[in-house]
Design a protein around this motif. Structure first.
Motif, PDB file in Angstrom:
ATOM      1  N   GLU A 167       1.387  -1.178  -0.184  1.00 27.68           N
ATOM      2  CA  GLU A 167      -0.462   0.223  -0.060  1.00 27.68           C
ATOM      3  C   GLU A 167       0.657   1.106  -0.163  1.00 27.68           C
ATOM      4  OE1 GLU A 167      -4.024  -1.978   1.923  1.00 27.68           O
ATOM      5  OE2 GLU A 167      -2.574  -0.464   3.597  1.00 27.68           O
ATOM      6  N   THR A 168       2.095   0.983   0.261  1.00 26.65           N
ATOM      7  CA  THR A 168       3.034   2.608   0.430  1.00 26.65           C
ATOM      8  C   THR A 168       3.948   2.320  -0.729  1.00 26.65           C
ATOM      9  OG1 THR A 168       4.371   1.067   1.404  1.00 26.65           O
ATOM     10  CG2 THR A 168       2.671   3.060   2.213  1.00 26.65           C
ATOM     11  N   GLY A 169       3.536   1.100  -1.776  1.00 27.43           N
ATOM     12  CA  GLY A 169       4.429   1.380  -3.440  1.00 27.43           C
ATOM     13  C   GLY A 169       5.184   0.327  -3.586  1.00 27.43           C
ATOM     14  N   PHE A 170       5.763  -0.461  -2.545  1.00 24.89           N
ATOM     15  CA  PHE A 170       6.696  -1.373  -2.458  1.00 24.89           C
ATOM     16  C   PHE A 170       6.371  -2.639  -2.904  1.00 24.89           C
ATOM     17  CE2 PHE A 170       8.280   2.009   0.495  1.00 24.89           C
ATOM     18  CZ  PHE A 170       9.276   1.709   0.704  1.00 24.89           C
ATOM     19  N   ALA A 171       7.019  -3.797  -3.935  1.00 25.99           N
ATOM     20  CA  ALA A 171       7.065  -4.132  -4.370  1.00 25.99           C
ATOM     21  C   ALA A 171       7.363  -5.716  -3.421  1.00 25.99           C
ATOM     22  CB  ALA A 171       7.619  -4.719  -5.551  1.00 25.99           C
ATOM     23  N   LEU A 172       7.171  -6.720  -2.998  1.00 27.69           N
ATOM     24  CA  LEU A 172       7.359  -7.352  -1.691  1.00 27.69           C
ATOM     25  C   LEU A 172       8.521  -8.426  -2.540  1.00 27.69           C
ATOM     26  CD1 LEU A 172       6.662  -8.565   0.856  1.00 27.69           C
ATOM     27  CD2 LEU A 172       5.511 -10.192  -0.649  1.00 27.69           C
ATOM     28  N   ARG A 173       9.542  -8.120  -1.663  1.00 32.26           N
ATOM     29  CA  ARG A 173      10.985  -9.107  -2.679  1.00 32.26           C
ATOM     30  C   ARG A 173      11.284 -10.053  -1.382  1.00 32.26           C
ATOM     31  NH1 ARG A 173      10.483  -7.407  -6.508  1.00 32.26           N
ATOM     32  NH2 ARG A 173      11.491  -5.484  -7.281  1.00 32.26           N
ATOM     33  N   SER A 174      10.917 -10.325  -0.421  1.00 23.38           N
ATOM     34  CA  SER A 174      10.494 -11.349   0.680  1.00 23.38           C
ATOM     35  C   SER A 174      10.022 -11.703   1.586  1.00 23.38           C
ATOM     36  CB  SER A 174      11.851 -11.845   1.033  1.00 23.38           C
ATOM     37  OG  SER A 174      12.530 -10.612   1.441  1.00 23.38           O
ATOM     38  N   ALA A 175       8.843 -12.441   2.073  1.00 19.76           N
ATOM     39  CA  ALA A 175       8.500 -12.818   2.777  1.00 19.76           C
ATOM     40  C   ALA A 175       8.522 -13.784   4.042  1.00 19.76           C
ATOM     41  CB  ALA A 175       7.053 -12.977   2.741  1.00 19.76           C
ATOM     42  N   ASP A 176       9.176 -14.229   5.126  1.00 20.26           N
ATOM     43  CA  ASP A 176       9.472 -14.767   5.751  1.00 20.26           C
ATOM     44  C   ASP A 176       9.382 -15.090   7.361  1.00 20.26           C
ATOM     45  OD1 ASP A 176      11.778 -17.476   6.750  1.00 20.26           O
ATOM     46  OD2 ASP A 176      13.351 -16.944   6.310  1.00 20.26           O
ATOM     47  N   ARG A 177       8.433 -16.295   7.296  1.00 14.06           N
ATOM     48  CA  ARG A 177       8.014 -16.248   8.416  1.00 14.06           C
ATOM     49  C   ARG A 177       9.367 -16.996   9.788  1.00 14.06           C
ATOM     50  NH1 ARG A 177       2.594 -16.762   8.664  1.00 14.06           N
ATOM     51  NH2 ARG A 177       1.462 -16.664   6.976  1.00 14.06           N
ATOM     52  N   SER A 178       9.523 -17.965   9.355  1.00 11.95           N
ATOM     53  CA  SER A 178      11.058 -18.239  10.381  1.00 11.95           C
ATOM     54  C   SER A 178      12.267 -17.180  10.113  1.00 11.95           C
ATOM     55  CB  SER A 178      11.466 -19.206   9.955  1.00 11.95           C
ATOM     56  OG  SER A 178      12.145 -19.362   8.441  1.00 11.95           O
ATOM     57  N   ALA A 179      12.329 -15.959   9.525  1.00 14.33           N
ATOM     58  CA  ALA A 179      13.412 -15.177   9.668  1.00 14.33           C
ATOM     59  C   ALA A 179      11.974 -13.338  10.943  1.00 14.33           C
ATOM     60  CB  ALA A 179      13.706 -15.121   9.266  1.00 14.33           C
ATOM     61  N   ARG A 180      11.194 -13.718  10.255  1.00 16.62           N
ATOM     62  CA  ARG A 180      10.418 -12.914  11.010  1.00 16.62           C
ATOM     63  C   ARG A 180      11.131 -11.684  10.209  1.00 16.62           C
ATOM     64  NH1 ARG A 180      11.378 -15.208  17.521  1.00 16.62           N
ATOM     65  NH2 ARG A 180       9.131 -16.382  17.474  1.00 16.62           N
ATOM     66  N   ARG A 181      10.654 -12.052   8.729  1.00 20.51           N
ATOM     67  CA  ARG A 181      11.621 -10.436   8.058  1.00 20.51           C
ATOM     68  C   ARG A 181      10.132 -10.567   6.923  1.00 20.51           C
ATOM     69  NH1 ARG A 181      16.467 -10.725   4.315  1.00 20.51           N
ATOM     70  NH2 ARG A 181      16.837  -8.744   3.963  1.00 20.51           N
ATOM     71  N   VAL A 182       9.970  -9.138   6.832  1.00 17.39           N
ATOM     72  CA  VAL A 182       9.539  -9.292   5.313  1.00 17.39           C
ATOM     73  C   VAL A 182      10.219  -7.744   4.506  1.00 17.39           C
ATOM     74  CG1 VAL A 182       7.230  -8.202   4.604  1.00 17.39           C
ATOM     75  CG2 VAL A 182       7.386 -10.164   6.380  1.00 17.39           C
ATOM     76  N   THR A 183      10.650  -7.976   3.235  1.00 18.60           N
ATOM     77  CA  THR A 183      11.122  -7.060   2.872  1.00 18.60           C
ATOM     78  C   THR A 183      10.673  -6.105   1.363  1.00 18.60           C
ATOM     79  OG1 THR A 183      12.769  -8.213   1.831  1.00 18.60           O
ATOM     80  CG2 THR A 183      12.936  -7.342   3.745  1.00 18.60           C
ATOM     81  N   GLY A 184      10.727  -5.037   1.145  1.00 18.89           N
ATOM     82  CA  GLY A 184       9.821  -4.875   0.059  1.00 18.89           C
ATOM     83  C   GLY A 184      10.729  -4.061  -1.383  1.00 18.89           C
ATOM     84  N   GLU A 185      10.871  -3.450  -1.987  1.00 18.82           N
ATOM     85  CA  GLU A 185      11.623  -2.558  -2.797  1.00 18.82           C
ATOM     86  C   GLU A 185      10.295  -1.654  -3.045  1.00 18.82           C
ATOM     87  OE1 GLU A 185      15.213  -2.034  -6.239  1.00 18.82           O
ATOM     88  OE2 GLU A 185      14.400  -4.314  -5.474  1.00 18.82           O
ATOM     89  N   HIS A 186      11.403  -0.537  -3.132  1.00 21.69           N
ATOM     90  CA  HIS A 186      10.824   0.919  -3.751  1.00 21.69           C
ATOM     91  C   HIS A 186      11.372   1.318  -5.148  1.00 21.69           C
ATOM     92  CE1 HIS A 186       7.751   4.492  -5.421  1.00 21.69           C
ATOM     93  NE2 HIS A 186       7.506   4.062  -4.423  1.00 21.69           N
TER      94      HIS A 186
END
Length: 149
Positions: free
Chosen positions: A71-90
């Motif tokens: 919703e803030t214009g970032f494309a999802l790059r990775s989502a890893d529940r075990s690492a408790r991390r979600v990343t995106g790139e604008h």
């Protein structure tokens, strides 16, 4: 003449790309992210913001992080529940070649602690470091809306 133009183009491309933000600038997991480090502008094109979500589940925070990035214009790059991390790139903005964001979360006795870390391109450009400092707030605000707090 063509060889000279090719060399200049190669050098210019290398210099331009060396300043781009990349996923490697972010911690690989929540366990390696520093939730207690200072907030706000913390370096060249680098921003951090934390929040505590009380009575929220890890699953809810994970889903809210993915939605907030989109919703803030970032494309999802990775989502890893075990690492408790979600990343995106604008992509390219008026001020940057690119911006990356990492959202990290960890359970605590008081609730789920969330860290949003944003890194902009590290080139000097014509204006120097002008990455917008509002990215962390925009992402965190959208997460709050989805979590209801």
């Amino acid at each position: 003449m063509f060889k000279r133009i090719s060399k200049v183009f190669l050098i210019a491309t290398t210099v331009a790309l060396s300043g781009c933000a990349s996923q490697s600038m972010l911690p690989p997991s929540s366990s390696e992210a520093d939730f207690s480090a200072p907030e706000g502008k913390v370096g060249w094109s680098s921003y951090r913001e934390t929040a505590l979500f009380r009575n929220a589940s890890e699953e809810h925070v994970y889903d809210a992080a993915k939605l907030a990035l989109g919703e803030t214009g970032f494309a999802l790059r990775s989502a890893d529940r075990s690492a408790r991390r979600v990343t995106g790139e604008h992509g390219i903005t008026l001020h940057d070649w690119n911006v990356i964001a990492g959202i990290y979360y960890k359970p605590t006795p008081a609730g789920i602690h969330v860290l949003v870390q944003v890194e902009g391109s590290k080139d000097t450009g014509f204006s120097g470091d002008v990455t917008g400092d509002g990215w962390t707030g925009k992402i965190m605000s959208r997460m709050r809306q989805h979590i209801g707090r």
